[in-house]
Design a protein around this motif. Structure first.
Motif, mmCIF file in Angstrom:
data_model
loop_
_atom_site.group_PDB
_atom_site.id
_atom_site.type_symbol
_atom_site.label_atom_id
_atom_site.label_comp_id
_atom_site.label_asym_id
_atom_site.label_seq_id
_atom_site.Cartn_x
_atom_site.Cartn_y
_atom_site.Cartn_z
ATOM 1 N N ARG A 186 -43.486 39.162 -66.137
ATOM 2 C CA ARG A 186 -44.691 38.610 -66.778
ATOM 3 C C ARG A 186 -44.339 37.382 -67.609
ATOM 4 N NH1 ARG A 186 -48.674 42.316 -70.112
ATOM 5 N NH2 ARG A 186 -49.572 40.221 -70.328
ATOM 6 N N LEU B 98 -37.023 44.128 -72.904
ATOM 7 C CA LEU B 98 -38.092 44.085 -71.906
ATOM 8 C C LEU B 98 -37.705 44.815 -70.631
ATOM 9 C CD1 LEU B 98 -39.222 40.327 -72.162
ATOM 10 C CD2 LEU B 98 -40.019 42.303 -73.491
ATOM 11 N N THR B 99 -38.681 45.448 -70.004
ATOM 12 C CA THR B 99 -38.480 46.028 -68.692
ATOM 13 C C THR B 99 -38.473 44.908 -67.657
ATOM 14 O OG1 THR B 99 -40.830 46.282 -68.241
ATOM 15 C CG2 THR B 99 -39.726 48.101 -69.406
ATOM 16 N N LEU C 74 -42.407 43.173 -78.473
ATOM 17 C CA LEU C 74 -41.476 43.973 -77.680
ATOM 18 C C LEU C 74 -40.046 43.494 -77.900
ATOM 19 C CD1 LEU C 74 -43.506 43.978 -74.339
ATOM 20 C CD2 LEU C 74 -43.474 45.763 -76.105
ATOM 21 N N SER D 11 -50.753 37.293 -75.863
ATOM 22 C CA SER D 11 -49.389 37.366 -75.349
ATOM 23 C C SER D 11 -48.700 36.030 -75.587
ATOM 24 C CB SER D 11 -49.389 37.683 -73.854
ATOM 25 O OG SER D 11 -49.946 38.952 -73.603
ATOM 26 N N LEU E 252 -46.463 40.850 -75.858
ATOM 27 C CA LEU E 252 -47.349 41.029 -74.714
ATOM 28 C C LEU E 252 -48.544 41.880 -75.128
ATOM 29 C CD1 LEU E 252 -44.772 41.643 -71.809
ATOM 30 C CD2 LEU E 252 -45.979 39.522 -72.398
ATOM 31 N N SER F 298 -37.300 49.013 -76.607
ATOM 32 C CA SER F 298 -37.002 49.735 -75.378
ATOM 33 C C SER F 298 -36.085 50.902 -75.723
ATOM 34 C CB SER F 298 -36.311 48.817 -74.369
ATOM 35 O OG SER F 298 -34.995 48.509 -74.794
ATOM 36 N N GLN G 210 -41.904 43.480 -67.392
ATOM 37 C CA GLN G 210 -42.252 42.641 -68.535
ATOM 38 C C GLN G 210 -41.556 41.278 -68.466
ATOM 39 O OE1 GLN G 210 -41.084 45.437 -71.527
ATOM 40 N NE2 GLN G 210 -43.127 46.359 -71.700
#
Length: 317
Positions: free
Chosen positions: A89, A82-83, A79, A114, A74, A20, A86
């Protein structure tokens, strides 16, 4: 967190990870970053509560002066950070994420799957991103032998990965359903230093003490950082910092022992075996304790995230 992801290739390996923007900026500036695993969110906590705990963990890291880097895979992309979308999810029961240890990362990336990362998987990806501190709940270990047998080949990959990955793992020991003395022996064989934070006895996840001594005691983040710096100068192995569950969150020992006996009896009388034993025992703890074990799990992992952040800040000085 809603930052835009960036691609980055870690200096330690040739495998690409996607950072990120927040994590990439912090690493570039030499600021403190703390890795967080995702298996506890997708497999260890019930829907709804897992997303709340995810937010609480990241906020705890930020309040302590570090940047959180929750890690997952994912759609075949590893990643690091994470946002919000995300994280949702990862915490959604509809996603049905795989559980990815270190051995599973290559196949998952190649097939576009994922998954949530275990301690081993998270450690590998965190190191690939250039992150040196990782907070989790409990470490995997050596499983107790099956009924009627005296040995076991069921040993968590967490131990081998920690023996070859230069990362500090902050946890509350390992669960009492594991063979803790044997686990400590395996860590010693892997030349992994084991530190006890403010204690002389190794913690047992829900319990503050397993009765096993820790090789080294430390009493402040600066001592941990000093030990880690010195260790890194000559060893490629990681380091384990055992932080006991907060006193107010510790499970009643009588309740703990009763649930353990009941859980082992249920597993022995069923077809559950191998890697399914630990999840079955933990599920018994969660359901039969009326949520006490879930509360304990949350509080200990939050405490570990805070301690890891304080150490990361010291290392970044």
């Amino acid at each position: 967190m809603t930052s835009t992801p960036r691609h980055a290739t870690a200096p330690a390996t040739a495998a690409p990870v996607r950072l990120s923007a927040e994590v990439a900026d912090a690493l570039e500036a030499g600021s403190a970053v703390v890795a967080l695993e995702s298996t506890i969110l997708s497999h260890g906590l019930p829907p709804g509560r897992n997303l709340e705990v995810a937010g609480r963990l990241e906020n705890t890291v930020r309040r302590a002066g570090a940047v959180p880097a929750t890690i997952a895979v994912l759609d075949g992309t590893p990643l690091v950070g994470l946002t919000t979308a995300q994280l949702e999810r990862v915490c959604s029961p509809e996603e049905d994420l795989d559980k990815l240890s270190a051995r599973d990362l290559g196949p998952a990336l190649a097939s576009g799957r994922s998954g949530a990362t275990t301690v081993a998987g998270t450690s590998v990806l965190a190191h690939a991103a250039g992150i040196g501190v990782f907070a989790t709940g409990g470490l995997g270990g050596v499983h107790l032998p099956p009924p009627g047998e005296t040995t076991t080949w069921d040993v968590s990959a967490d131990l081998a990965v920690l023996g070859r990955t230069p990362i500090l793992v902050v946890c509350s020991g390992m669960k009492s359903i594991l063979d803790i003395p044997a686990t400590l022996e395996v860590l010693e064989t892997g030349s992994v230093p084991v530190l006890g934070y403010g204690v002389d006895e190794f913690p047992a996840f829900y319990l503050r003490s397993s009765g096993q001594p820790v090789p080294h005691r430390v009493d402040g983040p600066e001592q941990v950082a000093g030990a880690m710096r010195a260790h890194r100068t000559f060893s490629p192995a990681g380091m384990l910092l055992a932080n006991p569950i907060p006193e107010e969150a510790e499970m009643d020992r009588e309740l703990h022992d009763r649930l353990l006996v009941e859980g082992l009896a249920e597993v022995t009388g069923s077809a559950v075996s191998g890697g399914d034993v630990t999840p079955a025992l933990l599920e018994h703890f969660h359901t039969a304790s009326g949520g006490v074990s879930l509360d304990a799990n949350e509080e200990l992992v939050v405490a570990n995230a805070e301690l890891a952040s304080l150490v990361a800040v010291e290392l970044a000085r």
